[in-house]
Write a protein that holds these residues in place. Structure first.
Motif, mmCIF file in Angstrom:
data_model
loop_
_atom_site.group_PDB
_atom_site.id
_atom_site.type_symbol
_atom_site.label_atom_id
_atom_site.label_comp_id
_atom_site.label_asym_id
_atom_site.label_seq_id
_atom_site.Cartn_x
_atom_site.Cartn_y
_atom_site.Cartn_z
ATOM 1 N N GLY A 99 0.804 -1.213 0.000
ATOM 2 C CA GLY A 99 0.000 0.000 0.000
ATOM 3 C C GLY A 99 0.837 1.264 0.000
ATOM 4 N N ALA A 100 0.249 2.344 -0.507
ATOM 5 C CA ALA A 100 0.946 3.632 -0.573
ATOM 6 C C ALA A 100 0.734 4.399 0.729
ATOM 7 C CB ALA A 100 0.465 4.440 -1.767
ATOM 8 N N SER A 101 1.175 3.818 1.838
ATOM 9 C CA SER A 101 0.980 4.449 3.139
ATOM 10 C C SER A 101 2.017 3.901 4.108
ATOM 11 C CB SER A 101 -0.434 4.182 3.674
ATOM 12 O OG SER A 101 -0.629 2.788 3.861
ATOM 13 N N ALA A 102 2.061 4.510 5.275
ATOM 14 C CA ALA A 102 2.920 4.031 6.357
ATOM 15 C C ALA A 102 2.099 4.024 7.632
ATOM 16 C CB ALA A 102 4.152 4.923 6.518
ATOM 17 N N THR A 103 2.275 3.008 8.451
ATOM 18 C CA THR A 103 1.537 2.911 9.703
ATOM 19 C C THR A 103 2.320 2.053 10.673
ATOM 20 O OG1 THR A 103 -0.599 2.333 10.701
ATOM 21 C CG2 THR A 103 0.213 0.888 8.978
ATOM 22 N N VAL A 104 2.040 2.249 11.943
ATOM 23 C CA VAL A 104 2.625 1.420 12.987
ATOM 24 C C VAL A 104 1.530 0.511 13.506
ATOM 25 C CG1 VAL A 104 3.674 1.383 15.280
ATOM 26 C CG2 VAL A 104 4.377 3.106 13.617
ATOM 27 N N GLY A 105 1.703 -0.787 13.336
ATOM 28 C CA GLY A 105 0.720 -1.763 13.784
ATOM 29 C C GLY A 105 1.086 -2.322 15.141
ATOM 30 N N GLN A 106 0.063 -2.639 15.907
ATOM 31 C CA GLN A 106 0.270 -3.173 17.244
ATOM 32 C C GLN A 106 -0.921 -4.047 17.594
ATOM 33 O OE1 GLN A 106 0.320 -0.197 20.393
ATOM 34 N NE2 GLN A 106 1.773 -1.405 21.601
ATOM 35 N N ARG A 107 -0.651 -5.242 18.090
ATOM 36 C CA ARG A 107 -1.738 -6.128 18.503
ATOM 37 C C ARG A 107 -2.396 -5.561 19.759
ATOM 38 N NH1 ARG A 107 -3.246 -11.213 17.360
ATOM 39 N NH2 ARG A 107 -1.377 -11.548 16.103
ATOM 40 N N LEU A 108 -3.712 -5.319 19.671
ATOM 41 C CA LEU A 108 -4.452 -4.752 20.792
ATOM 42 C C LEU A 108 -4.930 -5.866 21.705
ATOM 43 C CD1 LEU A 108 -6.553 -2.058 18.892
ATOM 44 C CD2 LEU A 108 -4.316 -1.814 19.963
ATOM 45 N N PRO A 125 5.469 1.909 -2.476
ATOM 46 C CA PRO A 125 5.274 3.080 -3.341
ATOM 47 C C PRO A 125 5.848 4.368 -2.760
ATOM 48 C CG PRO A 125 3.289 1.741 -3.328
ATOM 49 C CD PRO A 125 4.202 1.163 -2.289
ATOM 50 N N LEU A 126 5.931 4.480 -1.425
ATOM 51 C CA LEU A 126 6.548 5.672 -0.841
ATOM 52 C C LEU A 126 8.034 5.721 -1.163
ATOM 53 C CD1 LEU A 126 4.888 5.766 2.707
ATOM 54 C CD2 LEU A 126 4.002 6.589 0.524
ATOM 55 N N LEU A 127 8.684 4.561 -1.114
ATOM 56 C CA LEU A 127 10.109 4.509 -1.454
ATOM 57 C C LEU A 127 10.328 4.769 -2.938
ATOM 58 C CD1 LEU A 127 11.144 1.367 0.643
ATOM 59 C CD2 LEU A 127 11.429 3.780 1.251
ATOM 60 N N GLN A 128 9.349 4.431 -3.758
ATOM 61 C CA GLN A 128 9.481 4.659 -5.196
ATOM 62 C C GLN A 128 9.237 6.116 -5.573
ATOM 63 O OE1 GLN A 128 6.524 1.596 -6.419
ATOM 64 N NE2 GLN A 128 8.176 0.706 -7.626
ATOM 65 N N GLU A 300 10.123 30.621 4.884
ATOM 66 C CA GLU A 300 9.869 31.003 3.497
ATOM 67 C C GLU A 300 10.968 30.445 2.597
ATOM 68 O OE1 GLU A 300 9.440 35.168 3.163
ATOM 69 O OE2 GLU A 300 7.684 35.292 4.482
ATOM 70 N N GLY A 301 10.621 30.323 1.332
ATOM 71 C CA GLY A 301 11.590 29.820 0.368
ATOM 72 C C GLY A 301 11.249 28.414 -0.083
ATOM 73 N N PRO A 302 11.822 27.996 -1.222
ATOM 74 C CA PRO A 302 11.521 26.660 -1.755
ATOM 75 C C PRO A 302 12.168 25.560 -0.919
ATOM 76 C CG PRO A 302 13.235 27.702 -3.058
ATOM 77 C CD PRO A 302 12.779 28.730 -2.070
ATOM 78 N N GLU A 303 11.604 24.390 -1.068
ATOM 79 C CA GLU A 303 12.159 23.217 -0.383
ATOM 80 C C GLU A 303 13.389 22.727 -1.132
ATOM 81 O OE1 GLU A 303 10.747 18.677 0.872
ATOM 82 O OE2 GLU A 303 9.519 19.934 -0.448
ATOM 83 N N GLN A 304 14.408 22.374 -0.387
ATOM 84 C CA GLN A 304 15.620 21.844 -1.006
ATOM 85 C C GLN A 304 15.392 20.399 -1.441
ATOM 86 O OE1 GLN A 304 18.350 23.653 -1.664
ATOM 87 N NE2 GLN A 304 17.199 25.401 -0.828
ATOM 88 N N PRO A 305 15.784 20.029 -2.681
ATOM 89 C CA PRO A 305 15.589 18.644 -3.128
ATOM 90 C C PRO A 305 16.404 17.674 -2.279
ATOM 91 C CG PRO A 305 16.993 19.850 -4.667
ATOM 92 C CD PRO A 305 16.469 20.855 -3.687
ATOM 93 N N GLY A 306 15.811 16.505 -2.021
ATOM 94 C CA GLY A 306 16.473 15.497 -1.209
ATOM 95 C C GLY A 306 16.850 14.277 -2.018
ATOM 96 N N LYS A 307 17.521 13.356 -1.377
ATOM 97 C CA LYS A 307 17.899 12.108 -2.043
ATOM 98 C C LYS A 307 16.661 11.230 -2.243
ATOM 99 C CE LYS A 307 20.720 10.735 1.070
ATOM 100 N NZ LYS A 307 21.714 9.874 1.776
ATOM 101 N N PRO A 308 16.635 10.431 -3.306
ATOM 102 C CA PRO A 308 15.511 9.501 -3.493
ATOM 103 C C PRO A 308 15.408 8.536 -2.310
ATOM 104 C CG PRO A 308 16.835 9.663 -5.489
ATOM 105 C CD PRO A 308 17.593 10.376 -4.420
ATOM 106 N N ALA A 309 14.184 8.300 -1.872
ATOM 107 C CA ALA A 309 13.983 7.412 -0.720
ATOM 108 C C ALA A 309 14.380 5.980 -1.043
ATOM 109 C CB ALA A 309 12.522 7.455 -0.281
ATOM 110 N N GLY A 310 14.390 5.619 -2.318
ATOM 111 C CA GLY A 310 14.764 4.261 -2.701
ATOM 112 C C GLY A 310 16.181 3.907 -2.317
ATOM 113 N N GLU A 311 17.024 4.926 -2.066
ATOM 114 C CA GLU A 311 18.403 4.649 -1.670
ATOM 115 C C GLU A 311 18.513 4.135 -0.239
ATOM 116 O OE1 GLU A 311 20.839 8.011 -2.422
ATOM 117 O OE2 GLU A 311 20.361 8.121 -4.569
#
Length: 615
Positions: A99-108, A125-128, A300-311
């Protein structure tokens, strides 16, 4: 409050049991014993069972690939840093999911009062699609939910309680005797907890902004829903149709990456549309409020580009293939390249459309019409026009001619594909195109128009023969068209006989039920049949025969095209009545142990409602 909810749930069982005992107290001993057992079972026992079912919490675990520390040290280093920033221990494990999401799962446990080890589920998909800063932000936000620093000592318990009640309350049956009091307490819990939950989410956003930067934290809020929407589009338009044919592409996540690159305009449109309102039990405040809070701390100002998460992982494409093996297991399906996958999907769609039209022509003609050869024979005899007018009796003459040409063109295209002289050329960003086998332009509109006229149908045949089109060619059994399955129900009565039922896009498939003692097997059997697929004629797909016990023995397919009228009633038990064009009837009725596959009752109701409106 959570403990109070659980206490109220069991207190009402005790109160009912006490009332039963007070009723029995004046009775003589032997009579009291004779009355006590059935009365306790009928009253207190029923309430106990309803309470147990209502409070039972399942722990669904998404299919994924666990990533040990030694296999992805950069990813784990980032997770450790995010945990430290959030003031919590690192999760027990990291699992990459589809899935295109992130979550922390825990048995209740104990209804959410206690929790087990936490696991971080991070979508591939987030890493992609994202850079590292966005992934850092979403991981820090999710881990911060377990931090006592955000909501005090009982903050994590409060969040677990909201998640637990969000699962429990919607599953309480409307007629459950335990329902009214539990729902009332849950509404009070939600009203008291909502301001606290909103404050906790805003605090988690601030943790993410401090760890990954305010620009990244805000980007996650805007881009997350857009990426999920694109993945839904990918499943609906690219993956789902071919999956129905019994095939699976050799690189599912590689295909998603291509869609991500080719459909940037769609991503921008998804990002710009109005967000959906939070659900009833959603702990998040409105998106505008969250973005406004982050804007106050964003420089203020543009966001600085970061490294691809796939790395963050050593081999992203290899991880995608490993994830495909568990999230999209091939089983008995055939693994093919994307081009063949798309071609089979378009072919199956064409065959479903043609099958419905040919059934209508066959009824009007009084003789089987199975393909292009028979349609051209009817055109040569001058009967095709009259048959079409009886089928489309509500359309003017010029529109009837257009429908005849469209159907003929569809059948000629199918014949060309089955003959091997045509193929589909797919585009990741546009519409597919039917071309000749060598990729050149293929003209089928002109012969389709000529085939509708008795005077020129002979010329059309010669033209098609010169192209190498065999009008009698049919689909191979291996890739025969399959019909989408909309839902299913186990253990219904069909014309008085116990049966299982699948609701298809084109009709109902009725399968003789297993004995009641094997009810648990029946659900698995119907689920396999739905997953393996059903052909347009109602027969199980080839892969289904290897996994089911005589799946076709005694089965019956009722095409919606053969239904003259339909009705639904609900008097105690639900029932549906289908009146067929040949004078027969099909009566479907629920039983006490009927059990639906996901969406089964809704699919059956929608199908009958559609038939009622259109008949």
């Amino acid at each position: 409050m959570l403990a109070g909810f659980l206490a109220v749930a069991w207190l009402q069982v005790g109160v009912v049991l006490l009332a039963v005992l007070l009723v029995l107290e004046p009775l003589p001993g032997e009579l009291a014993l004779q009355v006590a057992v059935p009365l306790v079972i009928a009253v207190a026992g029923l309430l106990w069972w309803a309470t147990v079912r209502a409070l039972r919490l399942r722990h669904p675990v998404p299919a994924g690939v666990p990533v040990p520390r030694q296999h992805a040290p950069a990813l784990w280093a980032m997770v450790d840093e995010a945990a430290a920033a959030a003031g919590v221990k690192p999760p027990a494990g990291v699992t990459i999911v589809a899935g295109a999401s992130a979550t922390v799962g825990q048995r209740l446990r104990l209804g959410g009062l206690a929790g087990g080890p936490r696991e971080l589920y991070l979508g591939l998909p987030l890493l992609q699609a994202w850079d590292e800063s966005r992934v850092r932000a979403v991981v820090a936000h999710e881990l911060a939910h377990g931090s006592p620093a955000l909501g005090g000592r009982f903050g994590p318990v409060a969040r677990r309680g909201r998640l637990a009640l969000g699962r429990i309350v919607p599953r309480i049956p409307r007629r459950s005797p335990a329902g009214p009091l539990l729902r009332a307490w849950a509404r009070w819990y939600r009203a008291v907890d909502t301001p606290f939950s909103h404050a906790q989410e805003l605090a988690a956003d601030r943790v993410a902004a401090a760890f990954a930067g305010p620009h990244a934290a805000a980007a996650v809020l805007r881009d997350g829903p857009a990426l999920e929407a694109l993945q839904q589009l990918f499943h609906a338009e690219y993956l789902g149709p071919g999956w129905q044919t019994g095939l699976v592409p050799d690189d599912v996540f590689g295909g998603f990456l291509r869609v991500l690159a080719a459909r940037g305009d769609d991503v921008a449109a998804f990002r710009a549309r109005e967000p959906e309102a939070p659900g009833e039990w959603d702990p998040h405040p409105p998106l505008a409020q969250r973005l406004s809070a982050l804007a106050e701390i964003t420089p203020e100002g543009p966001e600085q580009p970061g490294k691809p998460a796939g790395e963050l992982v050593p081999d992203l494409s290899g991880l995608g293939r490993a994830l495909q093996a568990v999230a999209f297991p091939a089983g008995a399906r055939t693994v093919v390249g994307w081009d063949e996958f798309f071609g089979a999907a378009r072919l199956a769609e064409m065959e479903r459309e043609a099958d419905a039209s040919l059934r209508a022509l066959s009824r009007a003609a009084g003789t089987p019409v199975t393909g292009a050869a028979e349609v051209l024979d009817l055109a040569a005899d001058g009967r095709l026009r009259k048959i079409a007018e009886s089928v489309f009796d509500d359309l003017p003459a010029d529109e009837v001619s257009g429908r005849v040409t469209e159907l003929t063109a569809l059948l000629l295209a199918l014949a060309a594909l089955h003959s091997g002289v045509a193929r589909w050329r797919h585009s990741w960003s546009g519409t597919a195109e039917l071309v000749a086998a060598d990729g050149s332009y293929l003209e089928l509109q002109a012969p389709a128009e000529a085939a509708g006229d008795p005077a020129t149908v002979g010329q059309a045949r010669e033209w098609l023969t010169s192209l190498g089109v065999d009008l009698s060619a049919s689909a191979s059994r291996q890739h025969a068209a399959r019909v989408p399955v909309l839902g299913g129900v186990v253990g219904v009565q069909v014309d008085g006989a116990r049966s299982d039922l699948l609701v298809l896009e084109t009709g109902l498939l009725l399968v003789p039920a297993l004995p009641r003692t094997r009810h648990h097997e029946a659900r698995r059997r119907l689920t396999r049949l739905a997953g393996d697929g059903v052909r347009t004629d109602g027969s199980p797909a080839a892969t289904a025969t290897a996994t089911l016990e005589k799946p076709g023995a005694g089965s019956r397919f009722v095409p919606f095209a053969d239904v003259a009228s339909a009705s639904a009633t609900r008097n105690g038990r639900r029932s549906w009545e289908l009146n067929l064009r040949d004078g027969g009837t099909v009566s479907v009725r629920s039983t006490l142990d009927s059990e639906e596959l996901p969406g089964g009752w809704a699919a059956l109701d929608d199908a009958v409602a559609f038939l009622t409106r259109t008949r």
